[in-house]
Scaffold this active site. Structure first.
Site, short mmCIF file in Angstrom:
data_model
loop_
_atom_site.label_atom_id
_atom_site.label_comp_id
_atom_site.label_asym_id
_atom_site.label_seq_id
_atom_site.Cartn_x
_atom_site.Cartn_y
_atom_site.Cartn_z
N HIS A 212 76.09 48.10 45.94
CA HIS A 212 75.04 47.52 46.79
C HIS A 212 75.36 46.12 47.31
CE1 HIS A 212 74.08 45.50 43.03
NE2 HIS A 212 73.38 44.63 43.73
C1 UD1 Z 1 68.92 42.31 45.28
C2 UD1 Z 1 69.56 41.04 44.71
C3 UD1 Z 1 70.84 41.40 43.97
C4 UD1 Z 1 70.58 42.47 42.94
C5 UD1 Z 1 69.95 43.66 43.61
C6 UD1 Z 1 69.67 44.80 42.69
C7 UD1 Z 1 69.26 38.98 46.02
C8 UD1 Z 1 69.93 38.02 46.92
N1 UD1 Z 1 69.93 40.11 45.77
O1 UD1 Z 1 69.79 42.84 46.26
O2 UD1 Z 1 71.34 40.26 43.33
O3 UD1 Z 1 71.79 42.83 42.32
O4 UD1 Z 1 68.72 43.23 44.22
O5 UD1 Z 1 69.19 45.87 43.41
O6 UD1 Z 1 68.16 38.72 45.57
N2 UD1 Z 1 64.93 47.99 49.77
C9 UD1 Z 1 64.20 49.14 49.67
N3 UD1 Z 1 63.32 49.23 48.64
C10 UD1 Z 1 63.14 48.24 47.71
C11 UD1 Z 1 63.91 47.08 47.85
C12 UD1 Z 1 64.80 46.96 48.86
O7 UD1 Z 1 64.33 50.05 50.47
O8 UD1 Z 1 62.33 48.42 46.79
C13 UD1 Z 1 65.93 47.89 50.85
C14 UD1 Z 1 65.40 47.15 52.04
O9 UD1 Z 1 65.92 47.70 53.19
C15 UD1 Z 1 65.99 45.76 51.87
C16 UD1 Z 1 67.32 46.09 51.21
O10 UD1 Z 1 67.06 47.21 50.37
O11 UD1 Z 1 66.10 45.09 53.05
C17 UD1 Z 1 67.88 44.98 50.39
O12 UD1 Z 1 66.92 44.52 49.42
P1 UD1 Z 1 67.00 42.99 48.87
O13 UD1 Z 1 66.00 42.78 47.81
O14 UD1 Z 1 67.01 42.06 50.03
O15 UD1 Z 1 68.45 42.90 48.28
P2 UD1 Z 1 69.28 43.88 47.34
O16 UD1 Z 1 70.45 44.34 48.10
O17 UD1 Z 1 68.42 44.92 46.68
#
Ligand code: UD1
Length: 373
Positions: A212
């Site tokens: 990820h």
């Molecule tokens: C975040 C953390 C990362 C951690 C990871 C675990 C930061 C900078 N990054 O990254 O350190 O290892 O979580 O998963 O805080 N999304 C969904 N459903 C959700 C959450 C996210 O669909 O419940 C999708 C959305 O499109 C979102 C994308 O995932 O834009 C990224 O989510 P985000 O929380 O920004 O970062 P992660 O890549 O999950």
């Protein structure tokens, strides 16, 4: 720092890797109701059932006391939303201590908010450094550690990193690895679960993959090389690929999903709950990942871990554990070494023993004793 019993302590969790870090601490603090009144603050950074709610059920955590509901967005948007929402809460009902864990955007945002209101902050999992500032988590770690009053570290390398940055020793307390408390608490359930059966694979005859990191998945080129390498490896051993929402979006956006599905033995699944995931990992032959915490769990479970990154903030898992940094073009060679039984055997780092939350409780009681003396 002053703590008077029963101290209201906020435990901040926002994203998936945070929930397993607050669970044992919440329980340990709740068991000492005379001293502590822990409250769970869920920022809502992760909100999907299988990225958040599942873990509350599995760890038998109550509903969050405070839910900020920030959701997804750019780094600036997400951080700003957490800061704004958490400030309102702290102004209304200030805690005696805010505990932030790990290195996600919610960690840094709540640390900044509390400190700007002169509220004490403790950082659990402090001192880890990849020394790669293109990694968003590295910025979160450095900022959080710079301002937190208490730095609870998992390993000696973390203490050394902080000391090199000029942090005074009285802010640092090595407490060990909280993730291993969670692992020990769920050990029996993990051992009895046979999740691999659902994928039609045999124990020790498959690999598990998670992916990820923006550096691996947000651009087509690195993601395509990984897809190619995994497809090739799946000709030799089945791969169970648990797809993070970010990665799923990117594979679809770049039209790579079909390429991977053409791999003879690639089993797709949604992100799993804690016990299911660790059941899959502990019965696997190896794990391919770019996660932080999984490098630690595989070290404790003695499962070969192939980390698709150029660096790690958890070097002890390489020096002492089963972890190695790899590239897509070295994956096949690593797989050969694993299949030939030539992968290194790890040892478990000191204080990764299931008693980290007990050490934190002891530390906080010392602070209370000093405050009331
Ligand atoms: C975040 C953390 C990362 C951690 C990871 C675990 C930061 C900078 N990054 O990254 O350190 O290892 O979580 O998963 O805080 N999304 C969904 N459903 C959700 C959450 C996210 O669909 O419940 C999708 C959305 O499109 C979102 C994308 O995932 O834009 C990224 O989510 P985000 O929380 O920004 O970062 P992660 O890549 O999950």
């Amino acid at each position: 720092m002053i703590l008077s019993p029963p101290a209201v302590i906020h435990l901040v969790a926002g994203a998936r890797p945070n929930f397993m870090k607050i669970a044992p601490l919440y329980k340990a603090l709740s068991a000492e109701a005379e001293y502590f009144c822990p409250q769970i603050v869920h920022t809502g950074q992760h909100y999907d059932l299988n990225m958040s709610e599942t873990f509350f059920r599995e760890f038998q955590l109550p509903e969050p006391d405070l839910y900020l509901g920030v959701g997804s967005g750019s780094h600036a948007q997400q951080t700003a939303k957490v800061i704004t929402a958490y400030e309102e809460i702290c102004l209304r009902q200030p805690p005696q201590l805010t505990v932030v864990v790990g290195d996600v955007n919610s960690t840094m945002a709540c640390a900044i908010t509390a400190k700007k209101l002169n509220l004490p902050v403790a950082h659990l999992e402090a001192g880890l450094r990849s020394y790669d500032r293109t990694m968003p988590e590295e910025i979160n770690r450095v900022i959080t550690d710079t301002i937190a009053d208490i730095l609870w570290t998992p390993s000696p390398d973390a203490d050394d990193n902080l000391k090199r940055e000029g942090v005074s020793e009285n802010r640092i307390r090595r407490v060990g690895n909280i993730m291993i408390d969670t692992l020990r608490m769920n050990e029996t359930a993990i051992e009895s679960r046979k999740k691999y059966l659902e994928f039609g694979v045999e124990p020790k005859r498959y690999g598990v993959m998670t992916l990820h990191r923006p550096s691996n998945v947000d651009r087509r080129e690195p993601l395509e090389s990984i897809v190619d390498a995994v497809r090739t490896c799946s000709e030799r051993l089945p791969i169970v690929f648990l797809i993070h929402p970010r990665t799923k979006h990117r594979l679809e956006e770049f039209g790579l999903r079909r390429d991977l599905e053409r791999g003879p033995n690639v089993h797709w699944a949604e992100p799993q709950g804690y016990v299911d995931f660790l059941s899959l990992v502990s019965n696997s032959a190896f794990v391919v990942t770019d996660s932080g915490g999984i490098q630690e769990e595989t070290t404790v479970l003695n499962i070969p871990c192939l980390t698709l990154r150029e660096n790690t903030e958890r070097p002890i898992t390489i020096q002492q554990g089963t972890n190695e940094l790899i590239r897509p073009d070295t994956l096949a060679d690593c797989l050969s070494r694993i299949l030939d039984g030539k992968w290194k055997q790890g040892t478990v780092p000191d204080l990764w023993d299931g008693y980290t939350s007990a050490r934190i409780v002891r530390h906080l009681k010392e602070i209370i004793a000093g405050s009331v003396a």
